[in-house]
Design a protein around this motif. Structure first.
Motif, PDB file in Angstrom:
ATOM      1  N   ILE A 195      35.432  52.705  50.699  1.00 15.87           N
ATOM      2  CA  ILE A 195      34.519  53.832  50.966  1.00 15.87           C
ATOM      3  C   ILE A 195      35.142  55.142  50.510  1.00 15.87           C
ATOM      4  N   LEU A 196      36.415  55.340  50.861  1.00 18.48           N
ATOM      5  CA  LEU A 196      37.083  56.591  50.512  1.00 18.48           C
ATOM      6  C   LEU A 196      37.111  56.799  49.002  1.00 18.48           C
ATOM      7  N   SER A 197      37.268  55.720  48.252  1.00 17.81           N
ATOM      8  CA  SER A 197      37.342  55.836  46.791  1.00 17.81           C
ATOM      9  C   SER A 197      35.988  56.122  46.155  1.00 17.81           C
ATOM     10  N   LYS A 198      34.911  55.769  46.840  1.00 18.87           N
ATOM     11  CA  LYS A 198      33.578  55.879  46.245  1.00 18.87           C
ATOM     12  C   LYS A 198      32.805  57.119  46.684  1.00 18.87           C
ATOM     13  N   GLU A 199      33.140  57.665  47.837  1.00 21.39           N
ATOM     14  CA  GLU A 199      32.362  58.779  48.385  1.00 21.39           C
ATOM     15  C   GLU A 199      32.854  60.108  47.813  1.00 21.39           C
ATOM     16  N   PRO A 200      31.982  60.854  47.169  1.00 20.91           N
ATOM     17  CA  PRO A 200      32.397  62.142  46.597  1.00 20.91           C
ATOM     18  C   PRO A 200      32.776  63.150  47.681  1.00 20.91           C
ATOM     19  N   LYS A 201      33.827  63.860  47.417  1.00 21.20           N
ATOM     20  CA  LYS A 201      34.304  64.929  48.309  1.00 21.20           C
ATOM     21  C   LYS A 201      34.648  64.428  49.706  1.00 21.20           C
ATOM     22  N   ALA A 202      34.993  63.139  49.831  1.00 18.91           N
ATOM     23  CA  ALA A 202      35.406  62.620  51.134  1.00 18.91           C
ATOM     24  C   ALA A 202      36.781  63.174  51.478  1.00 18.91           C
ATOM     25  N   GLY A 203      36.875  63.882  52.600  1.00 18.03           N
ATOM     26  CA  GLY A 203      38.149  64.455  53.017  1.00 18.03           C
ATOM     27  C   GLY A 203      38.773  63.741  54.181  1.00 18.03           C
ATOM     28  N   LEU A 204      37.932  63.078  54.994  1.00 19.25           N
ATOM     29  CA  LEU A 204      38.433  62.376  56.169  1.00 19.25           C
ATOM     30  C   LEU A 204      37.416  61.299  56.530  1.00 19.25           C
ATOM     31  N   LEU A 205      37.911  60.109  56.785  1.00 14.65           N
ATOM     32  CA  LEU A 205      37.048  58.963  57.089  1.00 14.65           C
ATOM     33  C   LEU A 205      37.490  58.324  58.392  1.00 14.65           C
ATOM     34  N   GLY A 206      36.537  58.093  59.283  1.00 14.82           N
ATOM     35  CA  GLY A 206      36.817  57.421  60.544  1.00 14.82           C
ATOM     36  C   GLY A 206      36.060  56.116  60.635  1.00 14.82           C
ATOM     37  N   ALA A 207      36.345  55.361  61.685  1.00 17.30           N
ATOM     38  CA  ALA A 207      35.661  54.101  61.956  1.00 17.30           C
ATOM     39  C   ALA A 207      35.140  54.135  63.391  1.00 17.30           C
ATOM     40  N   VAL A 208      34.296  53.177  63.725  1.00 23.50           N
ATOM     41  CA  VAL A 208      33.813  53.041  65.098  1.00 23.50           C
ATOM     42  C   VAL A 208      34.884  52.301  65.887  1.00 23.50           C
ATOM     43  N   VAL A 209      35.504  52.982  66.845  1.00 24.76           N
ATOM     44  CA  VAL A 209      36.532  52.334  67.664  1.00 24.76           C
ATOM     45  C   VAL A 209      35.873  51.783  68.922  1.00 24.76           C
ATOM     46  N   CYS A 210      36.243  50.561  69.261  1.00 32.81           N
ATOM     47  CA  CYS A 210      35.574  49.833  70.338  1.00 32.81           C
ATOM     48  C   CYS A 210      36.587  49.312  71.348  1.00 32.81           C
ATOM     49  N   ASP A 211      36.120  49.094  72.576  1.00 40.53           N
ATOM     50  CA  ASP A 211      36.985  48.480  73.577  1.00 40.53           C
ATOM     51  C   ASP A 211      36.999  46.967  73.397  1.00 40.53           C
ATOM     52  N   GLU A 212      37.688  46.272  74.286  1.00 38.44           N
ATOM     53  CA  GLU A 212      37.861  44.825  74.137  1.00 38.44           C
ATOM     54  C   GLU A 212      36.547  44.065  74.229  1.00 38.44           C
ATOM     55  N   LYS A 213      35.525  44.674  74.817  1.00 38.71           N
ATOM     56  CA  LYS A 213      34.215  44.033  74.911  1.00 38.71           C
ATOM     57  C   LYS A 213      33.318  44.378  73.728  1.00 38.71           C
ATOM     58  N   GLY A 214      33.859  45.165  72.797  1.00 38.10           N
ATOM     59  CA  GLY A 214      33.077  45.547  71.626  1.00 38.10           C
ATOM     60  C   GLY A 214      32.184  46.753  71.836  1.00 38.10           C
ATOM     61  N   VAL A 215      32.373  47.452  72.952  1.00 38.45           N
ATOM     62  CA  VAL A 215      31.546  48.641  73.240  1.00 38.45           C
ATOM     63  C   VAL A 215      32.131  49.837  72.499  1.00 38.45           C
ATOM     64  N   PRO A 216      31.340  50.496  71.653  1.00 38.87           N
ATOM     65  CA  PRO A 216      31.868  51.635  70.888  1.00 38.87           C
ATOM     66  C   PRO A 216      32.209  52.819  71.776  1.00 38.87           C
ATOM     67  N   ASP A 217      33.260  53.500  71.419  1.00 37.44           N
ATOM     68  CA  ASP A 217      33.640  54.753  72.074  1.00 37.44           C
ATOM     69  C   ASP A 217      32.773  55.860  71.493  1.00 37.44           C
ATOM     70  N   SER A 218      32.114  56.624  72.365  1.00 42.81           N
ATOM     71  CA  SER A 218      31.224  57.692  71.898  1.00 42.81           C
ATOM     72  C   SER A 218      31.964  58.737  71.079  1.00 42.81           C
ATOM     73  N   ALA A 219      33.292  58.828  71.243  1.00 45.25           N
ATOM     74  CA  ALA A 219      34.086  59.797  70.473  1.00 45.25           C
ATOM     75  C   ALA A 219      34.170  59.427  68.999  1.00 45.25           C
ATOM     76  N   SER A 220      33.702  58.237  68.640  1.00 40.45           N
ATOM     77  CA  SER A 220      33.737  57.824  67.240  1.00 40.45           C
ATOM     78  C   SER A 220      32.803  58.668  66.369  1.00 40.45           C
ATOM     79  N   TYR A 221      31.765  59.215  66.978  1.00 44.46           N
ATOM     80  CA  TYR A 221      30.709  59.896  66.214  1.00 44.46           C
ATOM     81  C   TYR A 221      30.200  61.041  67.073  1.00 44.46           C
ATOM     82  N   ARG A 222      30.654  62.252  66.765  1.00 49.41           N
ATOM     83  CA  ARG A 222      30.328  63.368  67.643  1.00 49.41           C
ATOM     84  C   ARG A 222      30.176  64.662  66.873  1.00 49.41           C
TER      85      ARG A 222
END
Length: 290
Positions: free
Chosen positions: A112-139
């Motif tokens: 993704i980083l190599s293909k997205e123009p002007k990408a300066g910072l890339l994050g992922a959806v971080v999840c707990d052990e049950k697979g529940v996403p942390d809301s801080a992933s996208y804010r």
């Protein structure tokens, strides 16, 4: 390990430890098991648990691993900056010690980083052990109005973006600091993390400065990474909470237009530190029960 891997890492993985617990070993060993040409810079902020030293002994023949020992806890951002100054990869992965990324997840992020123009910072959806996403992933930026909306659980636009996490690449105002992938040239252009933060909110600050400089902050919604939320916070909740509130105050003063109004700024300062003090009894009680 080939000579190419030793001299030409594609990516420099930076992990900061501070009495981070057994998950640190799992994190480091997992990344060192990847076939991607990489190096791992483990920078330790004065841990007393002996785990960084044990990792060093266990991997002393692996030239992809470099351990940097600080004699005291410098804070997260300052530690990352010192490790980045010694990094050789053209891409930096800043990874929490309780974040368990797989090789396929990292490969996808690099793609993704190599293909997205002007990408300066890339994050992922971080999840707990049950697979529940942390809301801080996208804010969003935590400006005062949004912070109040989130605090009082109103249905207006708050800091966290409601609804299901996206399952594709989207632009974001901020992503989780548990995992951040960046071109090294962008990190260096911004002079890395603002070292006036000790712990918490330095990720929000970095995301904001990436955007202000004209690059894009992106979330890879199709990449879900296990985040254990381990060690340091549980052992020292009051210490962590203090620096979290201190970080929120700094972010507010730097970026929120409301901070230019003295009465509003004073009210925010009083509210933040009152909130910190009110949390202490509960934190100490929970520690005593462990």
């Amino acid at each position: 390990m080939s000579a190419v891997d030793a001299t030409s890492p594609v990516i420099s993985v930076i992990v900061v430890s501070a009495d981070s617990g057994p998950m640190l070993r799992e994190c480091i060993y997992g990344v060192l098991g990847f076939s991607i040409p990489l190096e791992v810079l483990l920078i330790d902020n004065g841990s007393s648990d002996g785990i960084p030293q044990a990792i060093g002994r266990g991997r002393e023949s692996d030239h992809r691993l470099k351990i940097i020992y600080n004699h005291k806890n410098l804070g997260f951002g300052p530690a990352v900056n010192r490790a980045a100054a010694q990094a050789r990869g053209q891409t930096l992965l800043i990874l929490n010690p309780d974040c368990m990324i797989t090789e396929s997840e990292l490969q996808r992020l690099l793609e993704i980083l190599s293909k997205e123009p002007k990408a300066g910072l890339l994050g992922a959806v971080v999840c707990d052990e049950k697979g529940v996403p942390d809301s801080a992933s996208y804010r969003r930026d935590p400006v005062l109005q949004r912070a109040l909306t989130t605090l009082f659980k109103r249905n207006d636009e708050g800091v966290n973006i409601g609804g299901p996490m996206p399952d594709h690449v989207v632009e974001a105002e901020a992503v989780s600091g548990a995992l951040m992938l960046m071109p090294r040239r962008v990190f260096e252009w911004l002079n890395g993390f603002d070292e006036a933060y000790f712990l918490h909110c330095e990720d929000l600050d970095l995301c904001r400065r990436v955007r202000d400089a004209g690059w894009r902050v992106l979330l890879a919604g199709d990449v879900r990474v296990l985040h254990g939320k381990g060690g340091s916070s549980r052992h020292r909740p009051v210490f962590v909470s203090y620096h979290k509130h201190r970080g929120m105050w700094r972010w507010f003063r730097k970026f929120d237009p409301a901070a230019q109004r003295p009465l509003v700024a004073g009210t925010v300062w009083l509210g933040l530190w009152s909130h910190f003090l009110l949390q202490i009894p509960g934190q100490l009680f929970r520690m005593a029960k462990r």
